[in-house]
Write a protein that holds these residues in place. Structure first.
Motif, PDB file in Angstrom:
ATOM      1  N   GLN A 153     -10.514  -1.120  -0.027  1.00  0.00           N
ATOM      2  CA  GLN A 153     -10.244  -2.014   1.380  1.00  0.00           C
ATOM      3  C   GLN A 153     -11.558  -1.764   2.128  1.00  0.00           C
ATOM      4  O   GLN A 153     -11.859  -2.824   2.731  1.00  0.00           O
ATOM      5  CB  GLN A 153      -8.970  -1.183   1.774  1.00  0.00           C
ATOM      6  N   GLU A 154     -12.189  -0.667   2.216  1.00  0.00           N
ATOM      7  CA  GLU A 154     -13.241  -0.489   3.121  1.00  0.00           C
ATOM      8  C   GLU A 154     -14.389  -1.488   2.388  1.00  0.00           C
ATOM      9  O   GLU A 154     -15.231  -2.116   3.382  1.00  0.00           O
ATOM     10  CB  GLU A 154     -13.913   0.618   3.046  1.00  0.00           C
ATOM     11  N   GLN A 155     -14.420  -1.908   1.202  1.00  0.00           N
ATOM     12  CA  GLN A 155     -15.433  -2.713   0.879  1.00  0.00           C
ATOM     13  C   GLN A 155     -15.136  -4.340   0.977  1.00  0.00           C
ATOM     14  O   GLN A 155     -15.970  -4.963   1.168  1.00  0.00           O
ATOM     15  CB  GLN A 155     -15.643  -2.512  -0.715  1.00  0.00           C
ATOM     16  N   HIS A 156     -13.797  -4.605   0.830  1.00  0.00           N
ATOM     17  CA  HIS A 156     -13.370  -6.031   0.817  1.00  0.00           C
ATOM     18  C   HIS A 156     -12.713  -6.316   2.003  1.00  0.00           C
ATOM     19  O   HIS A 156     -12.427  -7.674   2.095  1.00  0.00           O
ATOM     20  CB  HIS A 156     -12.654  -6.343  -0.484  1.00  0.00           C
ATOM     21  N   GLY A 157     -12.034  -5.422   2.668  1.00  0.00           N
ATOM     22  CA  GLY A 157     -11.126  -5.632   3.845  1.00  0.00           C
ATOM     23  C   GLY A 157      -9.781  -6.160   3.221  1.00  0.00           C
ATOM     24  O   GLY A 157      -9.460  -6.052   2.028  1.00  0.00           O
ATOM     25  N   GLY A 158      -9.076  -6.645   4.125  1.00  0.00           N
ATOM     26  CA  GLY A 158      -7.755  -6.956   3.725  1.00  0.00           C
ATOM     27  C   GLY A 158      -6.804  -6.064   3.320  1.00  0.00           C
ATOM     28  O   GLY A 158      -6.623  -5.110   3.567  1.00  0.00           O
ATOM     29  N   VAL A 248      -4.711 -15.159   7.377  1.00  0.00           N
ATOM     30  CA  VAL A 248      -3.965 -14.024   8.142  1.00  0.00           C
ATOM     31  C   VAL A 248      -4.447 -12.834   7.929  1.00  0.00           C
ATOM     32  O   VAL A 248      -4.071 -12.100   9.072  1.00  0.00           O
ATOM     33  CB  VAL A 248      -2.522 -14.367   7.283  1.00  0.00           C
ATOM     34  N   GLY A 249      -4.672 -12.284   6.939  1.00  0.00           N
ATOM     35  CA  GLY A 249      -4.970 -10.883   7.044  1.00  0.00           C
ATOM     36  C   GLY A 249      -6.020 -10.478   5.790  1.00  0.00           C
ATOM     37  O   GLY A 249      -5.894  -9.109   5.415  1.00  0.00           O
ATOM     38  N   GLY A 250      -6.795 -11.274   5.525  1.00  0.00           N
ATOM     39  CA  GLY A 250      -7.908 -10.800   4.362  1.00  0.00           C
ATOM     40  C   GLY A 250      -7.285 -11.056   3.086  1.00  0.00           C
ATOM     41  O   GLY A 250      -6.123 -11.330   2.801  1.00  0.00           O
TER      42      GLY A 250
END
Length: 303
Positions: A153-158, A248-250
């Motif tokens: 998540q920290e790498q790609h977001g969303g 909307v949210g990655g």
């Protein structure tokens, strides 16, 4: 795109279910408090969150769930009695659960599905990414799934979901993900999700298991999500929308888990989980394995 790269510190644990598969044991006792060897199942889940660096835990509860709060609170009478007896070992075990994390509780007054339970966490979570851990799935602490999901998540977001390959005849028991490969062998991009599909309609053999790291944008989607399968607000339906519209949210990614998972939501798997964990305990394992071998040998000789 609603992305945040702040440190994830909050975990949400939905625990409002009725536990009907374990009746009558769960008539007056929350299913999350059923013991797995000598700790309630819910404590394993909180310990997993803490080991991944999530020290702020919100539990979504319901009626008859007060024992959950009591378990993670101080019990001064019991602690005093153990201290007077000089029983330092048991005293430490009793205090362990109350010292694990900063615990918060909110009631899901109207149990309308996992998506609705997650939505109940919105005021507490705010605009930060957060983790969701389902209490039916226990992940072996030697397999740091949640920590890996936070890294992704920290790498790609969303958002990130935990996936496990299952037999085709079992996929109807799970949410199922359509995926695309990435450069990481244990990470896939999720392009679509469907809740408990018929095997013939399943887009893959990747089942969603009970771990999520979610972008806060999911709350806005959940507020607009209509009841789906079973008349409940499904988290899978909201994640499907996030996967289709990254604005909307990655994006939605999946971490493919190949480690040790103990399913305590099914009676048979619950018993198997107890046996496996007991066998691996240093204090119980040697004697228990000896008895188990003898018992199995006797059973094999039965006509």
């Amino acid at each position: 795109m609603t992305q945040s790269h702040s440190r994830i510190s909050k975990a949400v644990i939905p625990a409002a279910g009725l536990g009907t598969r374990f009746l009558p044991a769960t008539k007056a006792t929350p299913k999350e408090m059923l013991p797995v060897v000598d700790k309630p199942a819910i404590q394993y889940v909180v310990e997993e969150a803490v080991s991944a660096g999530l020290d702020d835990v919100l539990m979504i509860t319901g009626r008859n769930k007060r024992p959950l709060e009591d378990h993670f609170d101080r019990n001064y009478e019991l602690e005093s009695a153990l201290e007077k007896k000089g029983d330092a070992e048991r005293l430490a075990k009793v205090q362990e659960s109350s010292d694990l994390a900063t615990m918060h509780y909110v009631r899901q007054g109207d149990p309308r599905g996992l998506g609705h339970a997650v939505l109940c966490a919105a005021p507490h979570v705010g605009h930060e990414p957060f983790a969701v851990l389902l209490g039916d799935d226990l992940i072996d602490p030697r397999d740091p799934l949640l920590r890996r999901m936070i890294e992704v998540q920290e790498q790609h977001g969303g958002s990130v979901v935990a996936l496990m390959e299952v037999a085709p005849e079992q996929i109807h028991l799970y949410g199922c993900a359509a995926v695309e490969a990435t450069v990481d062998s244990d990470v896939v991009k999720v392009t679509g999700l469907v809740e408990k599909p018929d095997p013939a309609d399943a887009p893959s053999s990747y089942a969603i298991i009970g771990r999520y790291v979610l972008d806060p944008g999911v709350f806005g989607v959940l507020r607009e999500t209509e009841p789906g399968r079973g008349g409940e607000i499904q988290l899978t339906d909201a994640l499907q929308q996030l996967a289709q519209d990254e604005k909307v949210g990655g994006p939605v990614h999946g971490v493919v888990f190949r480690g040790r998972r103990y399913d305590t939501g099914d009676r048979g798997d619950y018993l198997r989980a107890i046996v496996r964990l007991a066998c691996e305990r240093e204090d119980l394992g040697p004697d228990f394995r000896t008895w188990l071998r003898s018992y199995v040998a006797e059973e094999m000789q039965q006509p």
